[in-house]
Design a protein around this motif. Structure first.
Motif, PDB file in Angstrom:
ATOM      1  N   HIS A 266       0.842  -1.206   0.000  1.00 17.18           N
ATOM      2  CA  HIS A 266       0.000   0.000   0.000  1.00 17.18           C
ATOM      3  C   HIS A 266       0.878   1.258   0.000  1.00 17.18           C
ATOM      4  O   HIS A 266       0.610   2.202  -0.763  1.00 17.18           O
ATOM      5  CB  HIS A 266      -0.929   0.006   1.220  1.00 17.18           C
ATOM      6  CG  HIS A 266      -1.765   1.252   1.313  1.00 17.18           C
ATOM      7  ND1 HIS A 266      -2.852   1.477   0.488  1.00 17.18           N
ATOM      8  CD2 HIS A 266      -1.647   2.354   2.097  1.00 17.18           C
ATOM      9  CE1 HIS A 266      -3.382   2.662   0.778  1.00 17.18           C
ATOM     10  NE2 HIS A 266      -2.671   3.210   1.751  1.00 17.18           N
ATOM     11  N   GLN A 267       1.924   1.263   0.824  1.00 14.39           N
ATOM     12  CA  GLN A 267       2.809   2.426   0.881  1.00 14.39           C
ATOM     13  C   GLN A 267       3.499   2.656  -0.468  1.00 14.39           C
ATOM     14  O   GLN A 267       3.612   3.782  -0.940  1.00 14.39           O
ATOM     15  CB  GLN A 267       3.862   2.221   1.978  1.00 14.39           C
ATOM     16  CG  GLN A 267       4.740   3.449   2.185  1.00 14.39           C
ATOM     17  CD  GLN A 267       5.818   3.223   3.231  1.00 14.39           C
ATOM     18  OE1 GLN A 267       5.780   2.248   3.972  1.00 14.39           O
ATOM     19  NE2 GLN A 267       6.791   4.115   3.292  1.00 14.39           N
ATOM     20  N   HIS A 268       3.913   1.557  -1.115  1.00 14.04           N
ATOM     21  CA  HIS A 268       4.569   1.661  -2.421  1.00 14.04           C
ATOM     22  C   HIS A 268       3.612   2.266  -3.456  1.00 14.04           C
ATOM     23  O   HIS A 268       3.997   3.155  -4.230  1.00 14.04           O
ATOM     24  CB  HIS A 268       5.033   0.273  -2.878  1.00 14.04           C
ATOM     25  CG  HIS A 268       5.751   0.279  -4.197  1.00 14.04           C
ATOM     26  ND1 HIS A 268       6.926   0.985  -4.405  1.00 14.04           N
ATOM     27  CD2 HIS A 268       5.452  -0.325  -5.390  1.00 14.04           C
ATOM     28  CE1 HIS A 268       7.315   0.815  -5.665  1.00 14.04           C
ATOM     29  NE2 HIS A 268       6.440   0.031  -6.275  1.00 14.04           N
ATOM     30  N   LEU A 269       2.365   1.803  -3.455  1.00 15.35           N
ATOM     31  CA  LEU A 269       1.369   2.329  -4.397  1.00 15.35           C
ATOM     32  C   LEU A 269       1.078   3.802  -4.106  1.00 15.35           C
ATOM     33  O   LEU A 269       0.885   4.596  -5.035  1.00 15.35           O
ATOM     34  CB  LEU A 269       0.082   1.495  -4.323  1.00 15.35           C
ATOM     35  CG  LEU A 269       0.199   0.055  -4.862  1.00 15.35           C
ATOM     36  CD1 LEU A 269      -1.042  -0.753  -4.533  1.00 15.35           C
ATOM     37  CD2 LEU A 269       0.452   0.060  -6.370  1.00 15.35           C
ATOM     38  N   GLU A 270       1.052   4.153  -2.833  1.00  9.89           N
ATOM     39  CA  GLU A 270       0.831   5.561  -2.474  1.00  9.89           C
ATOM     40  C   GLU A 270       1.976   6.434  -2.986  1.00  9.89           C
ATOM     41  O   GLU A 270       1.759   7.538  -3.467  1.00  9.89           O
ATOM     42  CB  GLU A 270       0.701   5.706  -0.950  1.00  9.89           C
ATOM     43  CG  GLU A 270      -0.700   5.418  -0.434  1.00  9.89           C
ATOM     44  CD  GLU A 270      -1.007   6.176   0.852  1.00  9.89           C
ATOM     45  OE1 GLU A 270      -0.131   6.224   1.730  1.00  9.89           O
ATOM     46  OE2 GLU A 270      -2.123   6.719   0.958  1.00  9.89           O
ATOM     47  N   GLU A 271       3.196   5.934  -2.874  1.00  6.63           N
ATOM     48  CA  GLU A 271       4.361   6.690  -3.346  1.00  6.63           C
ATOM     49  C   GLU A 271       4.329   6.878  -4.869  1.00  6.63           C
ATOM     50  O   GLU A 271       4.888   7.843  -5.398  1.00  6.63           O
ATOM     51  CB  GLU A 271       5.651   5.977  -2.937  1.00  6.63           C
ATOM     52  CG  GLU A 271       5.940   6.095  -1.436  1.00  6.63           C
ATOM     53  CD  GLU A 271       7.036   5.146  -0.962  1.00  6.63           C
ATOM     54  OE1 GLU A 271       7.560   4.371  -1.811  1.00  6.63           O
ATOM     55  OE2 GLU A 271       7.359   5.162   0.245  1.00  6.63           O
ATOM     56  N   LEU A 272       3.648   5.945  -5.545  1.00  6.27           N
ATOM     57  CA  LEU A 272       3.490   6.061  -7.012  1.00  6.27           C
ATOM     58  C   LEU A 272       2.262   6.883  -7.378  1.00  6.27           C
ATOM     59  O   LEU A 272       1.850   6.952  -8.538  1.00  6.27           O
ATOM     60  CB  LEU A 272       3.365   4.661  -7.637  1.00  6.27           C
ATOM     61  CG  LEU A 272       4.545   3.704  -7.446  1.00  6.27           C
ATOM     62  CD1 LEU A 272       4.241   2.358  -8.101  1.00  6.27           C
ATOM     63  CD2 LEU A 272       5.816   4.304  -8.024  1.00  6.27           C
ATOM     64  N   ASP A 273       1.638   7.482  -6.338  1.00  7.32           N
ATOM     65  CA  ASP A 273       0.413   8.268  -6.516  1.00  7.32           C
ATOM     66  C   ASP A 273      -0.761   7.371  -6.946  1.00  7.32           C
ATOM     67  O   ASP A 273      -1.654   7.806  -7.671  1.00  7.32           O
ATOM     68  CB  ASP A 273       0.632   9.391  -7.552  1.00  7.32           C
ATOM     69  CG  ASP A 273      -0.359  10.535  -7.360  1.00  7.32           C
ATOM     70  OD1 ASP A 273      -0.886  10.676  -6.243  1.00  7.32           O
ATOM     71  OD2 ASP A 273      -0.618  11.260  -8.339  1.00  7.32           O
ATOM     72  N   GLY A 274      -0.705   6.104  -6.481  1.00  6.45           N
ATOM     73  CA  GLY A 274      -1.784   5.167  -6.817  1.00  6.45           C
ATOM     74  C   GLY A 274      -2.599   4.749  -5.609  1.00  6.45           C
ATOM     75  O   GLY A 274      -3.309   3.739  -5.637  1.00  6.45           O
ATOM     76  N   ALA A 376       7.475  -1.748 -10.496  1.00  6.04           N
ATOM     77  CA  ALA A 376       6.563  -0.616 -10.732  1.00  6.04           C
ATOM     78  C   ALA A 376       7.205   0.695 -10.280  1.00  6.04           C
ATOM     79  O   ALA A 376       7.360   0.947  -9.082  1.00  6.04           O
ATOM     80  CB  ALA A 376       5.242  -0.852 -10.007  1.00  6.04           C
ATOM     81  N   LYS A 377       7.623   1.500 -11.253  1.00 13.79           N
ATOM     82  CA  LYS A 377       8.234   2.803 -10.956  1.00 13.79           C
ATOM     83  C   LYS A 377       7.238   3.946 -11.176  1.00 13.79           C
ATOM     84  O   LYS A 377       7.536   5.104 -10.895  1.00 13.79           O
ATOM     85  CB  LYS A 377       9.463   3.052 -11.848  1.00 13.79           C
ATOM     86  CG  LYS A 377      10.463   1.897 -11.890  1.00 13.79           C
ATOM     87  CD  LYS A 377      11.049   1.571 -10.530  1.00 13.79           C
ATOM     88  CE  LYS A 377      12.088   0.454 -10.629  1.00 13.79           C
ATOM     89  NZ  LYS A 377      12.486  -0.037  -9.291  1.00 13.79           N
ATOM     90  N   GLY A 378       6.086   3.619 -11.731  1.00 15.77           N
ATOM     91  CA  GLY A 378       5.045   4.606 -11.978  1.00 15.77           C
ATOM     92  C   GLY A 378       3.711   3.889 -12.190  1.00 15.77           C
ATOM     93  O   GLY A 378       3.678   2.656 -12.275  1.00 15.77           O
ATOM     94  N   LEU A 379       2.632   4.656 -12.301  1.00 14.66           N
ATOM     95  CA  LEU A 379       1.303   4.047 -12.447  1.00 14.66           C
ATOM     96  C   LEU A 379       1.164   3.264 -13.752  1.00 14.66           C
ATOM     97  O   LEU A 379       0.436   2.270 -13.810  1.00 14.66           O
ATOM     98  CB  LEU A 379       0.213   5.121 -12.359  1.00 14.66           C
ATOM     99  CG  LEU A 379      -0.141   5.593 -10.945  1.00 14.66           C
ATOM    100  CD1 LEU A 379      -1.259   6.607 -10.969  1.00 14.66           C
ATOM    101  CD2 LEU A 379      -0.540   4.409 -10.057  1.00 14.66           C
ATOM    102  N   ASP A 380       1.850   3.710 -14.801  1.00 25.00           N
ATOM    103  CA  ASP A 380       1.804   2.972 -16.072  1.00 25.00           C
ATOM    104  C   ASP A 380       2.346   1.558 -15.892  1.00 25.00           C
ATOM    105  O   ASP A 380       1.818   0.597 -16.468  1.00 25.00           O
ATOM    106  CB  ASP A 380       2.613   3.691 -17.157  1.00 25.00           C
ATOM    107  CG  ASP A 380       1.919   4.930 -17.677  1.00 25.00           C
ATOM    108  OD1 ASP A 380       0.704   5.081 -17.381  1.00 25.00           O
ATOM    109  OD2 ASP A 380       2.561   5.740 -18.359  1.00 25.00           O
ATOM    110  N   ASP A 381       3.389   1.434 -15.074  1.00 23.74           N
ATOM    111  CA  ASP A 381       3.950   0.104 -14.793  1.00 23.74           C
ATOM    112  C   ASP A 381       2.941  -0.762 -14.046  1.00 23.74           C
ATOM    113  O   ASP A 381       2.808  -1.967 -14.320  1.00 23.74           O
ATOM    114  CB  ASP A 381       5.234   0.225 -13.948  1.00 23.74           C
ATOM    115  CG  ASP A 381       6.360   0.926 -14.694  1.00 23.74           C
ATOM    116  OD1 ASP A 381       6.383   0.814 -15.932  1.00 23.74           O
ATOM    117  OD2 ASP A 381       7.183   1.582 -14.037  1.00 23.74           O
TER     118      ASP A 381
END
Length: 419
Positions: A266-274, A376-381
Motif C-alpha cells: 500500500h505504501q509503495h502504491l501511495e508513493e506512485l500516486d496510486g 513498478a516505478k510509476g502508475l503505467d507500470d
C-alpha cells in the motif's frame, strides 16, 4: 482419457456460446471446464427441489462453489443467486410472481414504446433523437417527432443512442450478436431499465453486465428482472455525480484492505500516486469482464454470487424492511449462506462496499506483489503488470485466494477495532 474429456467439455461450451470464426484469435483462452461430480448439472439442480418446489439452496451453493453451473441451466440458477426468487417458495408461487413481473414489464415497455416507437420492434438506434433541450433532431429515427419539456423524458431519450452505440460494441466476438434482433433485445432491456431507474439511468458498463443475462434468459421480461436484480447488487458502482463515480467507494474499501493486510505494498502504491487505486476501476465496474474470456467471466460471477449468497436476499428486495440475519445463526442456518457471507455473519462485519469483488482485486494485487514492489516505478507500470492477468487468471483459485484475504482482513480489522 482426461484429454478427451477436456476436449469434449470445450466443444460443449463452444456450442452454447459460439465465437465468430474471424474473432477466435483475439478471444482470451477459456480455462473453465465442465467437471462431472463438481459442476452443478441439470440433474443435480432438479433433484434439489422438493415435490412442491422448495429449493435446497445449501446443496446448490456447495456444488456451484466447487465447479460452477452447467450452461443449460445457468439462467434459471442465476435468478435464484441474484434474489429473483425465494428458495423457500413453491413452484406455484414462483410461477405467479413470474407472471406478475412479466405483466409489469409489458407496462413499462408500453410506456417507453409510446415515447419511442422503435422500442420492442426488434430494431434499435445509434443516432441522437433529441437535443439537450429536448428538441427533435432533423432526420432522427421515428420517435422524436415532438418537442419535449419533461426533464426525465429528455434525459432518457438522450441515453438511447448511447446505449445503441454501446450495444454494437458489446461481446461482438460472439455469434449471438451477429443478429440485429439479439442486439435489439439488449438495447430494449437497457432502455427500459434506464426509464424505470431514473436515479441511475444508463452508464457505460451496464451493457457488459446485462449482455450475459440477455444471452442466458430467452424471455425479455425474465431477462429484464434478472438484470434489475444484478443491478441491485451493483447499481451504486454506476451512480455518477459531476465529481465522482460510485465505484470509488469500493476503491476506498480496497485501499483500506491492502493497507491492513499488506502495508508495504500500500505504501509503495501511495508513493506512485496510486493510493486511490483508480487502476482497479474497470475490474470493479464491470466485474472483471475484460480480464476473462466470456465463459470464464460467467463462471467467476456465479462463484462470486454463490459465495456472497444470503438467504434473506429475496425478502430484503421485496419488502421495505431488509431481511435480517439472526446474530446467533445456527450451523444449519449458516449452510444456506455462501462462504464469503458466512464469514461476515460470524464476525458481524457489515461494510457496505466490502463486496467479494473488492477482495478479488486484492488477491490479484497480492499475486503480483513482488513484481509491483520491484518493477513498478510509476502508475503505467502498475497498469501493465496487472494487464498481464488477462486470460491468465483461474476464476476458482482467484475466488479462494479472495476468501483467504477476506478472513485475514476480518481478523486484523477486528483486532484493530478492539485495540
Amino acid at each position: 482419457m482426461e484429454f478427451f474429456m477436456k476436449k469434449a467439455s470445450t466443444a460443449e461450451l463452444d456450442a452454447f456460446y459460439p465465437v465468430r470464426e474471424e474473432c477466435r484469435v483475439e478471444v482470451p483462452k477459456t480455462r473453465f471446464r465442465l467437471r462431472a461430480g463438481k459442476t452443478l448439472s441439470a440433474r443435480r439442480w432438479h433433484a434439489a427441489f422438493s415435490e412442491d418446489g422448495h429449493l435446497d439452496i445449501a446443496s446448490v451453493l456447495r456444488r456451484i462453489q466447487r465447479g460452477g453451473i452447467h450452461p443449460a441451466i445457468k439462467g434459471v440458477v442465476w435468478e435464484f443467486l441474484l434474489g429473483c426468487f425465494d428458495p423457500n417458495s413453491t413452484f406455484d408461487e414462483r410461477n405467479d410472481l413470474r407472471q406478475q413481473r412479466r405483466e409489469m414489464y409489458v407496462t413499462l415497455k408500453a410506456e417507453c414504446n409510446k415515447m419511442v416507437p422503435v422500442i420492442g420492434s426488434g430494431k434499435f438506434i445509434t443516432t441522437p433523437l433529441v437535443t439537450d433541450d429536448g428538441d427533435p433532431i432533423d432526420g432522427a429515427p421515428n420517435g422524436a417527432r415532438h418537442d419535449v419539456s419533461d426533464k426525465k423524458v429528455i434525459q432518457w431519450k438522450l441515453f438511447l443512442h448511447q446505449i445503441g452505440l454501446d450495444v454494437v460494441r458489446t461481446d461482438r466476438t460472439l455469434v449471438f450478436y451477429e443478429s440485429e434482433t439479439n442486439q435489439a433485445k439488449l438495447w430494449e432491456i437497457l432502455s427500459v431499465y434506464a426509464w424505470m431507474d431514473n436515479d441511475i439511468g444508463y452508464v457505460q458498463g451496464m451493457n457488459d453486465i446485462c449482455s450475459p443475462i440477455v444471452i442466458l434468459i430467452e424471455n425479455h421480461a425474465d431477462a429484464f428482472w434478472c438484470f434489475e436484480r444484478a443491478m441491485r447488487k451493483l447499481r451504486e458502482n454506476f451512480r455518477c455525480t459531476s465529481t465522482s463515480m460510485g465505484v470509488q467507494s469500493q476503491l476506498a474499501t480496497l485501499s483500506q484492505v491492502i493497507r491492513t493486510i499488506d502495508p508495504k505494498l500500500h505504501q509503495h502504491l501511495e508513493e506512485l500516486d496510486g493510493g486511490e487505486y483508480l487502476f482497479a476501476f474497470r475490474m470493479l465496474m464491470v466485474l472483471f469482464r475484460r480480464e476473462f474470456s466470456f465463459v470464464d467471466s460467467l463462471y467467476l460471477w456465479e462463484l462470486m454470487w454463490a459465495m456472497e449468497y444470503n438467504p434473506n436476499i429475496f425478502s430484503s428486495y421485496e419488502t421495505s424492511s431488509a431481511g435480517t440475519t439472526p446474530p446467533n445463526a445456527s450451523d444449519k442456518e449458516l449452510k444456506a449462506f455462501g462462504k464469503f457471507e458466512r464469514n461476515n455473519v460470524k464476525t458481524g462485519y457489515a461494510e457496505q462496499h466490502g463486496a467479494l469483488s473488492v477482495f478479488l482485486v486484492a488477491s490479484v494485487l497480492e499475486t503480483k506483489n513482488k513484481q509491483l514492489l520491484k518493477n513498478a516505478k510509476g502508475l503505467d507500470d502498475v497498469v501493465n503488470i496487472l494487464g498481464d492477468i488477462t486470460g491468465n487468471l483461474d476464476a476458482r483459485k482467484a475466488c479462494n485466494e479472495a476468501l483467504k484475504i477476506h478472513k485475514k482482513y476480518l481478523k486484523l480489522h477486528l483486532q484493530n477495532v478492539k485495540s
